[in-house]
Design a protein around this motif. Sequence first.
Motif, PDB file in Angstrom:
ATOM      1  N   LEU A  93      -0.744  11.700  -5.929  1.00 22.46           N
ATOM      2  CA  LEU A  93      -0.668  10.866  -4.731  1.00 22.46           C
ATOM      3  C   LEU A  93       0.520   9.921  -4.834  1.00 22.46           C
ATOM      4  CD1 LEU A  93      -4.450   9.891  -4.541  1.00 22.46           C
ATOM      5  CD2 LEU A  93      -3.311  11.821  -3.434  1.00 22.46           C
ATOM      6  N   HIS A  94       1.255   9.785  -3.740  1.00 16.16           N
ATOM      7  CA  HIS A  94       2.413   8.899  -3.683  1.00 16.16           C
ATOM      8  C   HIS A  94       2.380   8.117  -2.379  1.00 16.16           C
ATOM      9  CE1 HIS A  94       4.604  11.284  -6.857  1.00 16.16           C
ATOM     10  NE2 HIS A  94       3.857  12.249  -6.354  1.00 16.16           N
ATOM     11  N   LEU A  95       2.964   6.930  -2.376  1.00 12.43           N
ATOM     12  CA  LEU A  95       3.159   6.207  -1.138  1.00 12.43           C
ATOM     13  C   LEU A  95       4.359   6.771  -0.394  1.00 12.43           C
ATOM     14  CD1 LEU A  95       2.692   2.410  -1.992  1.00 12.43           C
ATOM     15  CD2 LEU A  95       1.070   3.940  -0.891  1.00 12.43           C
ATOM     16  N   THR A  96       4.257   6.854   0.908  1.00 15.40           N
ATOM     17  CA  THR A  96       5.431   7.120   1.724  1.00 15.40           C
ATOM     18  C   THR A  96       6.195   5.804   1.863  1.00 15.40           C
ATOM     19  OG1 THR A  96       4.291   6.572   3.781  1.00 15.40           O
ATOM     20  CG2 THR A  96       4.146   8.869   3.018  1.00 15.40           C
ATOM     21  N   GLU A  97       7.368   5.842   2.446  1.00 17.09           N
ATOM     22  CA  GLU A  97       8.115   4.601   2.650  1.00 17.09           C
ATOM     23  C   GLU A  97       7.335   3.654   3.550  1.00 17.09           C
ATOM     24  OE1 GLU A  97      10.601   1.616   2.295  1.00 17.09           O
ATOM     25  OE2 GLU A  97      10.653   3.468   1.115  1.00 17.09           O
ATOM     26  N   GLU A  98       6.696   4.204   4.581  1.00 16.30           N
ATOM     27  CA  GLU A  98       5.877   3.369   5.449  1.00 16.30           C
ATOM     28  C   GLU A  98       4.695   2.778   4.671  1.00 16.30           C
ATOM     29  OE1 GLU A  98       3.380   3.636   9.681  1.00 16.30           O
ATOM     30  OE2 GLU A  98       4.508   5.370   8.930  1.00 16.30           O
ATOM     31  N   GLY A  99       4.124   3.577   3.768  1.00 14.17           N
ATOM     32  CA  GLY A  99       3.029   3.090   2.950  1.00 14.17           C
ATOM     33  C   GLY A  99       3.478   1.992   2.003  1.00 14.17           C
ATOM     34  N   ARG A 100       4.691   2.118   1.479  1.00 15.71           N
ATOM     35  CA  ARG A 100       5.212   1.093   0.569  1.00 15.71           C
ATOM     36  C   ARG A 100       5.418  -0.223   1.320  1.00 15.71           C
ATOM     37  NH1 ARG A 100       6.516   1.787  -4.262  1.00 15.71           N
ATOM     38  NH2 ARG A 100       6.412   4.048  -3.988  1.00 15.71           N
ATOM     39  N   GLN A 101       5.917  -0.136   2.524  1.00 16.46           N
ATOM     40  CA  GLN A 101       6.116  -1.348   3.319  1.00 16.46           C
ATOM     41  C   GLN A 101       4.779  -2.001   3.660  1.00 16.46           C
ATOM     42  OE1 GLN A 101       8.510  -0.250   6.713  1.00 16.46           O
ATOM     43  NE2 GLN A 101      10.218   0.441   5.460  1.00 16.46           N
ATOM     44  N   MET A 102       3.791  -1.158   3.968  1.00 16.76           N
ATOM     45  CA  MET A 102       2.461  -1.690   4.265  1.00 16.76           C
ATOM     46  C   MET A 102       1.874  -2.395   3.039  1.00 16.76           C
ATOM     47  SD  MET A 102      -0.022  -2.115   6.455  1.00 16.76           S
ATOM     48  CE  MET A 102       0.181  -0.874   7.754  1.00 16.76           C
ATOM     49  N   ALA A 103       2.044  -1.787   1.853  1.00 15.02           N
ATOM     50  CA  ALA A 103       1.524  -2.381   0.618  1.00 15.02           C
ATOM     51  C   ALA A 103       2.181  -3.732   0.348  1.00 15.02           C
ATOM     52  CB  ALA A 103       1.756  -1.433  -0.558  1.00 15.02           C
ATOM     53  N   GLN A 104       3.453  -3.850   0.642  1.00  9.42           N
ATOM     54  CA  GLN A 104       4.145  -5.122   0.456  1.00  9.42           C
ATOM     55  C   GLN A 104       3.593  -6.189   1.396  1.00  9.42           C
ATOM     56  OE1 GLN A 104       8.221  -3.923   1.088  1.00  9.42           O
ATOM     57  NE2 GLN A 104       8.560  -3.447  -1.073  1.00  9.42           N
ATOM     58  N   ARG A 105       3.272  -5.779   2.624  1.00 10.91           N
ATOM     59  CA  ARG A 105       2.710  -6.740   3.578  1.00 10.91           C
ATOM     60  C   ARG A 105       1.307  -7.158   3.158  1.00 10.91           C
ATOM     61  NH1 ARG A 105       5.038  -3.159   7.354  1.00 10.91           N
ATOM     62  NH2 ARG A 105       3.028  -2.425   8.147  1.00 10.91           N
ATOM     63  N   ILE A 106       0.541  -6.220   2.593  1.00  7.37           N
ATOM     64  CA  ILE A 106      -0.800  -6.562   2.107  1.00  7.37           C
ATOM     65  C   ILE A 106      -0.703  -7.579   0.971  1.00  7.37           C
ATOM     66  CG2 ILE A 106      -2.835  -5.658   0.902  1.00  7.37           C
ATOM     67  CD1 ILE A 106      -2.421  -3.038   2.441  1.00  7.37           C
ATOM     68  N   ALA A 107       0.248  -7.356   0.066  1.00  8.07           N
ATOM     69  CA  ALA A 107       0.437  -8.299  -1.046  1.00  8.07           C
ATOM     70  C   ALA A 107       0.781  -9.687  -0.516  1.00  8.07           C
ATOM     71  CB  ALA A 107       1.520  -7.791  -1.979  1.00  8.07           C
ATOM     72  N   GLY A 108       1.555  -9.734   0.545  1.00  9.16           N
ATOM     73  CA  GLY A 108       1.928 -11.018   1.127  1.00  9.16           C
ATOM     74  C   GLY A 108       0.758 -11.755   1.747  1.00  9.16           C
ATOM     75  N   ALA A 109      -0.310 -11.011   2.070  1.00  9.84           N
ATOM     76  CA  ALA A 109      -1.479 -11.625   2.698  1.00  9.84           C
ATOM     77  C   ALA A 109      -2.225 -12.551   1.745  1.00  9.84           C
ATOM     78  CB  ALA A 109      -2.427 -10.546   3.220  1.00  9.84           C
ATOM     79  N   THR A 110      -1.996 -12.400   0.449  1.00  8.35           N
ATOM     80  CA  THR A 110      -2.637 -13.278  -0.537  1.00  8.35           C
ATOM     81  C   THR A 110      -1.617 -14.241  -1.162  1.00  8.35           C
ATOM     82  OG1 THR A 110      -2.358 -11.583  -2.272  1.00  8.35           O
ATOM     83  CG2 THR A 110      -4.441 -11.597  -1.068  1.00  8.35           C
ATOM     84  N   GLY A 111      -0.524 -14.454  -0.448  1.00  2.00           N
ATOM     85  CA  GLY A 111       0.500 -15.374  -0.946  1.00  2.00           C
ATOM     86  C   GLY A 111      -0.016 -16.789  -1.124  1.00  2.00           C
ATOM     87  N   PHE A 112      -1.056 -17.154  -0.380  1.00  2.89           N
ATOM     88  CA  PHE A 112      -1.635 -18.496  -0.507  1.00  2.89           C
ATOM     89  C   PHE A 112      -2.160 -18.739  -1.919  1.00  2.89           C
ATOM     90  CE2 PHE A 112      -4.989 -15.665   0.953  1.00  2.89           C
ATOM     91  CZ  PHE A 112      -6.038 -15.951   0.092  1.00  2.89           C
ATOM     92  N   ALA A 113      -2.624 -17.666  -2.588  1.00  2.00           N
ATOM     93  CA  ALA A 113      -3.123 -17.806  -3.958  1.00  2.00           C
ATOM     94  C   ALA A 113      -1.965 -18.019  -4.927  1.00  2.00           C
ATOM     95  CB  ALA A 113      -3.929 -16.578  -4.357  1.00  2.00           C
ATOM     96  N   ASP A 114      -0.857 -17.293  -4.696  1.00  3.89           N
ATOM     97  CA  ASP A 114       0.333 -17.506  -5.522  1.00  3.89           C
ATOM     98  C   ASP A 114       0.798 -18.954  -5.427  1.00  3.89           C
ATOM     99  OD1 ASP A 114       0.509 -14.912  -6.453  1.00  3.89           O
ATOM    100  OD2 ASP A 114       1.760 -14.237  -4.802  1.00  3.89           O
ATOM    101  N   GLU A 115       0.774 -19.483  -4.212  1.00  2.22           N
ATOM    102  CA  GLU A 115       1.215 -20.861  -4.017  1.00  2.22           C
ATOM    103  C   GLU A 115       0.306 -21.840  -4.762  1.00  2.22           C
ATOM    104  OE1 GLU A 115       1.321 -21.499   0.168  1.00  2.22           O
ATOM    105  OE2 GLU A 115       2.918 -20.026   0.517  1.00  2.22           O
ATOM    106  N   ALA A 116      -0.991 -21.553  -4.757  1.00  3.71           N
ATOM    107  CA  ALA A 116      -1.936 -22.445  -5.440  1.00  3.71           C
ATOM    108  C   ALA A 116      -1.684 -22.453  -6.946  1.00  3.71           C
ATOM    109  CB  ALA A 116      -3.369 -22.016  -5.141  1.00  3.71           C
TER     110      ALA A 116
END
Length: 206
Positions: A93-116
């Motif tokens: 299984l591999h991510l497509t380019e669209e899947g990679r971009q989606m995964a990056q956006r998902i990671a950004g959704a928990t950026g509030f924890a990184d800030e904490a």
Amino acid sequence: MDSTSTRIISAISRIGSVLRSGMWEFATGENLNPAQAEILQLLHSRVQGVRLSWVARQLSISAASASDSVSALAAKGLVRKARALDDGRATDLHLTEEGRQMAQRIAGATGFADEAVAKLSPQAQEQLLGGLLQVIGQLQKAERFPELRACLSCKHFQPNRHQDAAAPHHCGLVDAPLPVAMLRIDCPDHQPTDPVQQVTNWQALV
């Protein structure tokens, strides 16, 4: 009164719930269910393809459930299936380019924890990371934690090679001292060491 260990686990559980909530809120807006979002995150750091069975183990779900989620992601154009390089009968299984971009956006959704966490002092961050790694080591010893590409299970990791308390360990791959703050739990250059050495490596954090 609850023991300290019980309160620690309660705190970890609460933090995990907050992180999942943030990720799931974002995923729902992207028409993804939680399992699909987690699979995208798992594949994001994997340059080489992974097997469906590995995904199931990482998420502690059945192979059938993992297969359903992967099929849905493939239908959305976020994951692609390819013949495994090491076994022509198997599928990776591999991510497509669209899947990679989606995964990056998902990671950004928990950026509030990184800030904490970033608001903690460097010393507090290092102590927290070291403590969490010790907990992971104990869980892996009890076979209650999924496979990791962690420094402490890698053949390049050399525990307590240096006298410097700030950077006691060594990475043979880059041939440089390795501070506790730089220890990783998911390194793309990871090469597994033997089980006996893994135990020795995890004990180096005690």
